[in-house]
Design an enzyme around this catalytic site. Structure first.
Site, PDB file in Angstrom:
ATOM      1  CG  ASP A   1      -8.032   4.190  -4.444  1.00  0.00           C
ATOM      2  OD1 ASP A   1      -9.266   4.217  -4.498  1.00  0.00           O
ATOM      3  OD2 ASP A   1      -7.349   3.350  -5.051  1.00  0.00           O
TER       4      ASP A   1
ATOM      5  CE1 TYR B   1      -6.559   3.193  -0.705  1.00  0.00           C
ATOM      6  CE2 TYR B   1      -4.186   3.229  -0.325  1.00  0.00           C
ATOM      7  CZ  TYR B   1      -5.298   2.629  -0.873  1.00  0.00           C
ATOM      8  OH  TYR B   1      -5.181   1.458  -1.566  1.00  0.00           O
TER       9      TYR B   1
ATOM     10  CB  CYS C   1     -20.337   1.619 -19.324  1.00  0.00           C
ATOM     11  SG  CYS C   1     -19.613   3.136 -18.659  1.00  0.00           S
TER      12      CYS C   1
ATOM     13  CB  CYS D   1     -15.112   2.483 -13.219  1.00  0.00           C
ATOM     14  SG  CYS D   1     -16.127   3.953 -12.993  1.00  0.00           S
TER      15      CYS D   1
ATOM     16  CD  GLU E   1      -2.949  -0.816  -0.186  1.00  0.00           C
ATOM     17  OE1 GLU E   1      -2.950   0.292  -0.742  1.00  0.00           O
ATOM     18  OE2 GLU E   1      -3.607  -1.779  -0.605  1.00  0.00           O
TER      19      GLU E   1
END
Length: 387
Positions: A180, A162, A239, A232, A79
């Site tokens: 995020d 985050y 989509c 996305c 991370e």
DNA sequence: AAGGCGGGGCG
DNA sequence: CGCCCAGCCTT
């Protein structure tokens, strides 16, 4: 027929009550004035995303293949590396780090210089310093075990809202919502939020938190982020392949291309500088260490002029040159773009006839300059100068 | 609240 | 080229 109708009416009422209950529950801590409206369709999103995630799980070295909980050390390390950094960029660094420092204990024992060298090229070098500091804190104050409380995690250097939420969700499978860029974009599109970023961040967090499931929150968080990275996407979202395209208000309104909106950024200023590429008789390159604060803190660099708003004058160049010598202009200009300014560097080169010694300067073999632990900008300068 | 802080990928 | 990121810290 009448019985059937009655059945549906009862069912609908039940569902409505259930939704209302969930809704109230989720909003228990929010002020009525801020209570966002949420469509019933949105509530089906977590389940659909988890199904999609199970069938489209992307392989990453910090993700166990068997679905078990990943080690907190791996989650934390990944991370930190993934902050403002794409997965493909981070993977080789993660492998290197885990191979060299397989546990938080080993990392805490490492020299900061070695950590910085391994980090070279990944950018945002404060992350490497905080990483090392954090490892020492976890070993010395927490017996090497990451705390499973978000407030404790937030106190760790390099761990913000985050990353703390990401560790809670992914490592401990505790309900948390790591917002995020991906999570924000997905949330903004699903709910058709017109308010522009970054002002909309608190609102988006509220929307996202409302539908974060108690069930598998870690996989859910990764599912949303994977969706944002592959389907996305910021531009031209796919989509037609989206598992929640039946629940997306932006798609319904034909606004996926304009949401999320962003407040325009001001233009980047330009700065200019000269770099001096010195090669001695041993075929070594002259390097020096940068101060331990600011840009490229503590990293090695090719000596040069300061980076100024205008191209440096002849006097300024002579003021910065490491030696008085017959510099040759290397044709061309290096353009390097930082977050907050654009840099244009010209390179002056000389092949010295001797091997000068000087404090705070270091010589590194020219043929292995890629392994010197240099930021990418410096690699660019050397590559350009050696041509 | 705003600005400093890298680098790479993409259209 | 300009835009976009799996953000955090300091002021």
């Amino acid at each position: 027929m009448l019985r059937m109708l009655l059945f549906f009416v009862v069912l609908k009422t039940l569902l409505h009550t259930l939704n209302k209950l969930i809704f109230m529950n989720l909003n228990i801590h929010s002020r009525p004035a801020m209570k966002p409206e949420i469509s019933e369709q949105i509530l089906s999103v977590p389940h659909k995303l988890l199904n999609w995630y199970d069938q489209n799980k992307r392989l990453m070295p910090w993700r166990p293949r068997d679905g078990s909980r990943p080690d907190a050390y791996k989650v934390w390390l990944s991370e930190i590396m993934l902050q403002q950094t794409q997965v493909a960029t981070a993977i080789p660094y993660f492998e290197k780090f885990l191979n060299r420092w397989p546990s938080i204990f080993k990392l805490a024992e490492a020299n900061l210089d070695d950590v910085l060298i391994e980090w070279a090229g990944l950018g945002y070098y404060a992350r490497a310093r905080n990483l090392h500091r954090c490892a020492k804190i976890i070993v010395n104050n927490f017996n090497g075990i990451f705390p499973n409380q978000e407030e404790k995690l937030l106190e760790l250097p390099g761990v913000g809202t985050y990353t703390a939420a990401a560790i809670m969700a992914i490592a401990f499978d505790t309900k948390a919502t790591p917002m995020d860029g991906n999570f924000e974009r997905v949330t903004a599109r699903l709910n058709a939020i017109e308010k522009p970023l970054p002002a909309a961040k608190p609102l988006l967090k509220k929307y996202a938190t409302m539908i974060t499931p108690d069930y598998r929150p870690g996989d859910y968080a990764q599912a949303v982020m994977d969706l944002g990275a592959t389907i996305c996407t910021p531009k031209k979202p796919r989509c037609n392949k989206c598992p929640v395209n039946g629940s997306c208000l932006s798609l319904e309104k034909g606004k996926t291309e304009v949401i999320p909106k962003k407040t325009p950024k001001r233009k980047k200023p330009s700065r200019f500088g000269i770099a001096f590429l010195c090669i001695n008789t041993n075929n070594e390159i002259l390097l020096q260490r940068r101060p331990d604060k600011g840009l490229f803190a503590g990293m090695m660099e090719v000596p040069g002029t300061p980076w100024t708003e205008n191209p440096p004058s002849q006097a300024q160049i002579q003021n910065s040159e490491p030696f008085k010598t017959d510099w040759q202009v290397v044709p061309g200009t290096i353009i390097h773009v930082f977050t907050h300014f654009k840099l244009e560097i010209k390179v002056l080169r000389v092949n010295l006839k001797y091997c000068p010694k000087a404090d705070s300067l270091a010589w590194h073999p020219a043929d292995t300059f890629q392994k010197a632990g240099l930021p990418s900008l410096m690699l660019k300068i050397i590559r350009h100068g050696l041509k």
